[in-house]
Enzyme design. Structure first.
Site, PDB file in Angstrom:
ATOM      1  N   ALA A 179       0.835  -1.215   0.000  1.00  0.00           N
ATOM      2  CA  ALA A 179       0.000   0.000   0.000  1.00  0.00           C
ATOM      3  C   ALA A 179       0.868   1.264   0.000  1.00  0.00           C
ATOM      4  CB  ALA A 179      -0.906   0.016   1.231  1.00  0.00           C
ATOM      5  N   GLY A 181       0.097   1.324  -3.280  1.00  0.00           N
ATOM      6  CA  GLY A 181      -0.032   0.612  -4.538  1.00  0.00           C
ATOM      7  C   GLY A 181       0.673   1.232  -5.734  1.00  0.00           C
ATOM      8  N   LYS A 183       3.793   1.167  -6.673  1.00  0.00           N
ATOM      9  CA  LYS A 183       4.723   0.267  -7.374  1.00  0.00           C
ATOM     10  C   LYS A 183       3.975  -0.910  -7.989  1.00  0.00           C
ATOM     11  CE  LYS A 183       8.615   1.959  -4.815  1.00  0.00           C
ATOM     12  NZ  LYS A 183       7.805   2.774  -3.879  1.00  0.00           N
ATOM     13  N   ASP A 231       1.169 -10.660   7.562  1.00  0.00           N
ATOM     14  CA  ASP A 231       2.401 -10.045   8.031  1.00  0.00           C
ATOM     15  C   ASP A 231       3.494 -10.569   7.084  1.00  0.00           C
ATOM     16  OD1 ASP A 231       4.856  -9.543   9.262  1.00  0.00           O
ATOM     17  OD2 ASP A 231       3.948  -9.553  11.254  1.00  0.00           O
ATOM     18  N   CYS A 303      12.819   4.524   1.215  1.00  0.00           N
ATOM     19  CA  CYS A 303      12.919   5.931   0.817  1.00  0.00           C
ATOM     20  C   CYS A 303      13.612   6.736   1.909  1.00  0.00           C
ATOM     21  CB  CYS A 303      11.563   6.502   0.429  1.00  0.00           C
ATOM     22  SG  CYS A 303      10.307   6.239   1.662  1.00  0.00           S
TER      23      CYS A 303
HETATM   24  C1  SAM Z   1       6.902   2.217   1.982  1.00  0.00           C
HETATM   25  S1  SAM Z   1       5.308   1.637   2.198  1.00  0.00           S
HETATM   26  C2  SAM Z   1       5.009   0.788   0.673  1.00  0.00           C
HETATM   27  C3  SAM Z   1       4.695   1.693  -0.486  1.00  0.00           C
HETATM   28  C4  SAM Z   1       4.170   0.920  -1.694  1.00  0.00           C
HETATM   29  N1  SAM Z   1       5.092  -0.128  -2.081  1.00  0.00           N
HETATM   30  C5  SAM Z   1       3.911   1.822  -2.868  1.00  0.00           C
HETATM   31  O1  SAM Z   1       4.769   1.915  -3.763  1.00  0.00           O
HETATM   32  O2  SAM Z   1       2.842   2.445  -2.933  1.00  0.00           O
HETATM   33  C6  SAM Z   1       5.537   0.303   3.305  1.00  0.00           C
HETATM   34  C7  SAM Z   1       4.268  -0.485   3.609  1.00  0.00           C
HETATM   35  O3  SAM Z   1       4.650  -1.625   4.402  1.00  0.00           O
HETATM   36  C8  SAM Z   1       3.576  -1.933   5.241  1.00  0.00           C
HETATM   37  N2  SAM Z   1       4.030  -2.824   6.338  1.00  0.00           N
HETATM   38  C9  SAM Z   1       4.351  -2.505   7.620  1.00  0.00           C
HETATM   39  N3  SAM Z   1       4.665  -3.616   8.308  1.00  0.00           N
HETATM   40  C10 SAM Z   1       4.558  -4.659   7.455  1.00  0.00           C
HETATM   41  C11 SAM Z   1       4.739  -6.071   7.578  1.00  0.00           C
HETATM   42  N4  SAM Z   1       5.091  -6.625   8.740  1.00  0.00           N
HETATM   43  N5  SAM Z   1       4.519  -6.841   6.491  1.00  0.00           N
HETATM   44  C12 SAM Z   1       4.172  -6.288   5.309  1.00  0.00           C
HETATM   45  N6  SAM Z   1       3.982  -4.958   5.132  1.00  0.00           N
HETATM   46  C13 SAM Z   1       4.166  -4.155   6.187  1.00  0.00           C
HETATM   47  C14 SAM Z   1       3.109  -0.557   5.707  1.00  0.00           C
HETATM   48  O4  SAM Z   1       1.796  -0.626   6.230  1.00  0.00           O
HETATM   49  C15 SAM Z   1       3.235   0.266   4.430  1.00  0.00           C
HETATM   50  O5  SAM Z   1       2.010   0.292   3.743  1.00  0.00           O
END
Ligand code: SAM
Length: 372
Positions: A179, A181, A183, A231, A303
């Site tokens: 999220a 989304g 990428k 997770d 980032c």
């Molecule tokens: C940097 S953002 C991703 C941005 C996304 N890839 C985009 O391009 O729009 C990182 C995401 O990792 C999620 N996240 C946090 N802990 C996580 C976990 N244990 N497993 C998977 N995702 C996790 C967060 O909720 C967040 O939405």
């Protein structure tokens, strides 16, 4: 709670002048942009583009200490960019599943150009990513019932992890931290995978992700794209060896937004949480390497400029996978795009550092191939 807000009329004024300079041409539905879309866009910017937050002193102080040590002289110029939102550039990723002829003409007439060289890997993306040398912000795409959105606004450095992933038609792909989304949409612009699993454990962010996918992908492709809620740390066990490619766009200290934290308490809380991020990132990357087939590819990205969340995470994980290999991205990505991005080569990856005139980033990426 007290918030530091100062008015930034420059942003709104520049944008309105730019918008007024659009030539009068038919929109996709035949109506005149100048009359309909521009008027509503002008109203929107009047209502939203006026205020700008001051930087959070606690975060700035913390970054000054860490990054002047890690980046040396480069930090002063990166700092200047991060503290000056009006200088930030914005990229436009067109949606190949919608009608984009009119919007492409507008972009070209405004001085935007295609960012990516035409290579095997970026053939589709070549025609879909536009950037401008100046900090012009294209308006957010409007929602039109029953129609796909025509474009996605992004920091152009966000596309680099997707390029590095080299998705091919028919691949099984996992976007481990998906999220909102951006990428995932870029992956679907670059190829037609057999499966794209978009994983996001946070329920609110997962809703946002689902809306993004619905707004950009036609129903015919939706059977290839699924959303999951695990997770990410456990997927390596539950789906071991299943995927060809995995993207770990990890939760990280988002330097740009953390610097502009809404208030000092929020900034301080983020700095406290920061200490726990490398452990989470290490577990996610471990899980990702377990989830790819032998010879499969994992791209790890963040980032942040922080070496603790970048090279140090990759280094820690490689100890558990001694046969996995980090592949160089220098000749493939950093050099061909050096006209647009300021890229350096820290251990185990490449790092896009925001610089005046090349304000993209921060973005770290590393590509790891699992042993065959
Ligand atoms: C940097 S953002 C991703 C941005 C996304 N890839 C985009 O391009 O729009 C990182 C995401 O990792 C999620 N996240 C946090 N802990 C996580 C976990 N244990 N497993 C998977 N995702 C996790 C967060 O909720 C967040 O939405």
């Amino acid at each position: 709670m007290r918030r530091n807000i100062c008015l930034e009329p420059r942003t709104a004024g520049t944008f309105l002048r730019w918008l007024s300079s659009f030539p009068c041409r038919p929109g996709p539905d035949g109506s005149l942009w100048k009359n309909k879309q521009q008027r509503s866009l002008k109203n929107k910017i009047r209502n939203t583009g006026k205020s700008r937050r001051l930087p959070c002193p606690a975060v700035l102080n913390h970054f000054d200490q860490q990054y002047s040590e890690e980046l040396g002289d480069l930090w002063a110029s990166a700092r200047a960019v991060l503290l000056d939102p009006p200088s930030w550039q914005y990229g436009v990723m067109l949606n190949r599943f919608s009608s984009v002829t009119a919007i492409t003409q507008i972009l070209l007439s405004q001085g935007f150009s295609s960012m990516l060289p035409q290579t095997d890997v970026s053939e589709l993306l070549h025609n879909s990513c536009y950037i401008h040398p100046h900090p012009l912000r294209f308006p957010s795409p409007t929602h039109r019932p029953g129609q796909l959105k025509q474009y996605y606004l992004l920091n152009a450095a966000s596309l680099l992890p997707v390029l590095a992933l080299q998705v091919r038609d028919g691949d099984k792909v996992l976007d481990l931290c998906s999220a909102p989304g951006g990428k995932a949409v870029a992956i679907m612009q670059s190829a037609t995978p057999a499966l794209l699993c978009c994983n996001e454990p946070d329920p609110h962010r997962r809703d946002w992700l689902a809306k993004t996918l619905e707004s950009f992908l036609p129903p015919s492709l939706r059977s290839r794209v699924m959303v999951s809620a695990q997770d990410g740390r456990v997927i390596g066990q539950s789906e071991a060896g299943f995927y060809d490619k995995v993207l770990v766009d990890a939760p990280c200290s988002n330097d740009r937004s953390w610097l502009h934290s809404s208030d000092i308490h929020r900034g301080q809380q983020r700095l406290e949480d920061r200490a726990g991020l490398p452990e989470l990132q290490t577990q996610l990357l471990r899980s990702a390497i377990s989830a790819v087939r032998p010879g499969g590819v994992v791209v790890y990205s963040t980032c942040t400029l922080s070496s603790l969340e970048n090279g140090a995470v990759v280094e820690a994980v490689l100890k558990d996978f001694p046969d996995a290999e980090v592949e160089s991205l220098w000749g493939e990505i950093a050099l061909p795009l050096s006209e647009y991005f300021a890229v350096i080569s820290p251990p185990l990856g490449i790092l896009v550092v925001p610089q005046p005139g090349k304000t993209w980033g921060p973005m770290f990426l590393s590509r790891i191939r699992s042993s065959s």
